[in-house]
Design an enzyme around this catalytic site. Structure first.
Site, short mmCIF file in Angstrom:
data_model
loop_
_atom_site.label_atom_id
_atom_site.label_comp_id
_atom_site.label_asym_id
_atom_site.label_seq_id
_atom_site.Cartn_x
_atom_site.Cartn_y
_atom_site.Cartn_z
N SER A 134 0.85 -1.20 0.00
CA SER A 134 0.00 0.00 0.00
C SER A 134 0.87 1.24 0.00
CB SER A 134 -0.91 0.01 1.24
OG SER A 134 -1.53 1.27 1.37
N HIS A 135 0.29 2.37 -0.36
CA HIS A 135 1.02 3.63 -0.27
C HIS A 135 1.31 4.00 1.18
CE1 HIS A 135 0.54 4.20 -4.47
NE2 HIS A 135 0.91 5.45 -4.45
N SER A 136 0.56 3.40 2.09
CA SER A 136 0.74 3.69 3.52
C SER A 136 1.13 2.41 4.25
CB SER A 136 -0.57 4.24 4.10
OG SER A 136 -0.65 3.97 5.48
N GLY B 288 3.71 6.56 -0.36
CA GLY B 288 4.23 6.18 -1.68
C GLY B 288 4.69 4.73 -1.64
N ASP C 82 -2.31 -1.54 -3.96
CA ASP C 82 -3.39 -0.55 -4.00
C ASP C 82 -3.33 0.27 -5.30
OD1 ASP C 82 -1.32 1.17 -3.18
OD2 ASP C 82 -2.29 1.84 -1.35
#
Lengths: 128, 242
Positions: free
Chosen positions: A8-10, A42, A67
């Site tokens: 995920s970006h997080s 990111g 994601d």
């Protein structure tokens, strides 16, 4: 056993998704990767590659859940550079796909293809 | 141009690109804040600074140097621009194994575009880097192969084509990249990734002029610097976002 990597970006989102997936697929081998190496939102390919190699341990192959856009691209780059013999990105919603994949991966006869298909079935599910 | 001079040109082009990214940091971020996640300027600046550092320890081999820049961008940029610019450079760098010539620069440009489209799954009209890179690469190839332009002239035409491609991104709706989440609200905004591509190409051209035409003595036929040409072509799926 087929390994699973959640990207995920997080980082917190990735870890949260893993937490949910483990409720149903407790024995599955799942790595959660998220955020950039300096802690921003990111993705970068390096940590994804390490996660793939970490869950690929016994050579059972790896299914990667992603994601948004750059997570897809960085996962693909990571797979190209990883040592794992067989790793694929599932075209699936990241949370529901991870949950499905975790359940499928705990089957004694699980294959990368079967786990990927299970994850991708999550895209078909209507919530209402 | 011998390999040492080619290597020098690549280092110089990378430095010029890094300076340009630093200078345009705010402008790129402003474009990206309209239709993306407002990080493209900072991301590109960080990536090119890292590339400069990594080049210090790299051998004077054209393919190796371009690859080193690609690897740095992949690991340091963070958004979609990382894999798009960096991954495309890494793949295309192989075309410079035997050095930079008019021919290998065309191959480099084409490989760059091909990798960009494949990685970003974007086509012309999606409001991404591809809209700047595609006309640049096609124009470069046509100039070299059909019009018999020398590489410098071809690169100049390619930069003009990229500029038109960037302008084309403003009125259209984004279909790829973070901007696509905005749907029609992306209309009227210039794509940040196409814009940074143009800036990088402009720097490539400026350095190529120096080496193929200017202060540094080189035989213009032999090598262009085309690689840098392609470098700017990275796409970045619209904005360095996901």
């Amino acid at each position: 056993m087929v390994g699973i990597v959640v990207v995920s970006h997080s980082r917190r989102a990735a870890e949260g998704i893993r937490e949910i997936a483990r409720e149903m697929g407790g024995d599955a081998r799942i790595e959660a990767v998220g955020g950039t190496e300096d802690g921003r939102v990111g993705t970068t390919p390096g940590p994804i590659r390490e996660a793939i190699d970490a869950v690929a341990g016994d050579g059972g192959g790896v299914v990667v859940l992603v994601d948004l856009g750059s997570a897809v691209m960085n996962a693909e780059l990571a797979i190209e550079e990883a040592d794992a013999t067989e790793a694929v990105v599932a075209d699936a919603p990241v949370l529901e796909g991870a949950l499905n994949a975790a359940v499928a991966a705990t089957s004694p006869t699980a294959t990368v293809e079967a786990v990927r298909e299970a994850a991708e079935e999550a895209a078909e599910v209507s919530k209402l | 141009m011998d390999r040492e001079t080619q290597a020098e040109a690549i280092r110089e082009a990378t430095a010029a690109m890094a300076d340009r990214m630093a200078a345009e940091k705010s402008a790129l971020t402003e474009l990206d804040s309209a239709i993306g996640d407002a990080d493209h300027g900072a991301n590109m600046n960080r990536g090119f600074q890292a590339a400069l550092e990594r080049l210090e320890d790299a051998d004077d081999d054209p393919a190796e140097l371009v690859k080193t820049v690609g690897v740095a961008l992949v690991s340091e940029v963070g958004g979609a621009a990382g894999p798009l610019y960096g991954g495309s450079l890494m793949k295309a760098s192989g075309e410079f194994e035997d050095g930079i010539t008019a021919e290998s620069s065309v191959a480099f440009a084409e490989r760059y575009l091909e990798t960009l489209e494949e990685r970003g799954k974007a086509s012309v009209g999606d409001k991404t880097m591809v809209d700047a890179v595609t006309p640049a690469v096609h124009t470069y190839r046509k100039a070299i192969e059909v019009d018999d332009s020398d590489p410098l002239e071809a690169l100049g035409k390619a930069v003009d084509a990229a500029e038109r491609g960037v302008a084309f991104t403003t009125p259209i709706r984004a279909k790829k990249g973070r901007a696509s989440y905005l749907g029609w609200r992306s209309v009227g905004h210039q794509d940040p990734g196409a814009t940074s591509t143009l800036y990088l190409l402009e720097e490539l051209l400026a350095v190529a002029e120096e080496y193929l035409n200017g202060d540094v003595e080189v035989d213009a036929e032999a090598d262009v610097d085309p690689e840098e040409l392609e470098e700017p072509a990275l796409e970045d799926g619209a904005d360095g976002g996901p």
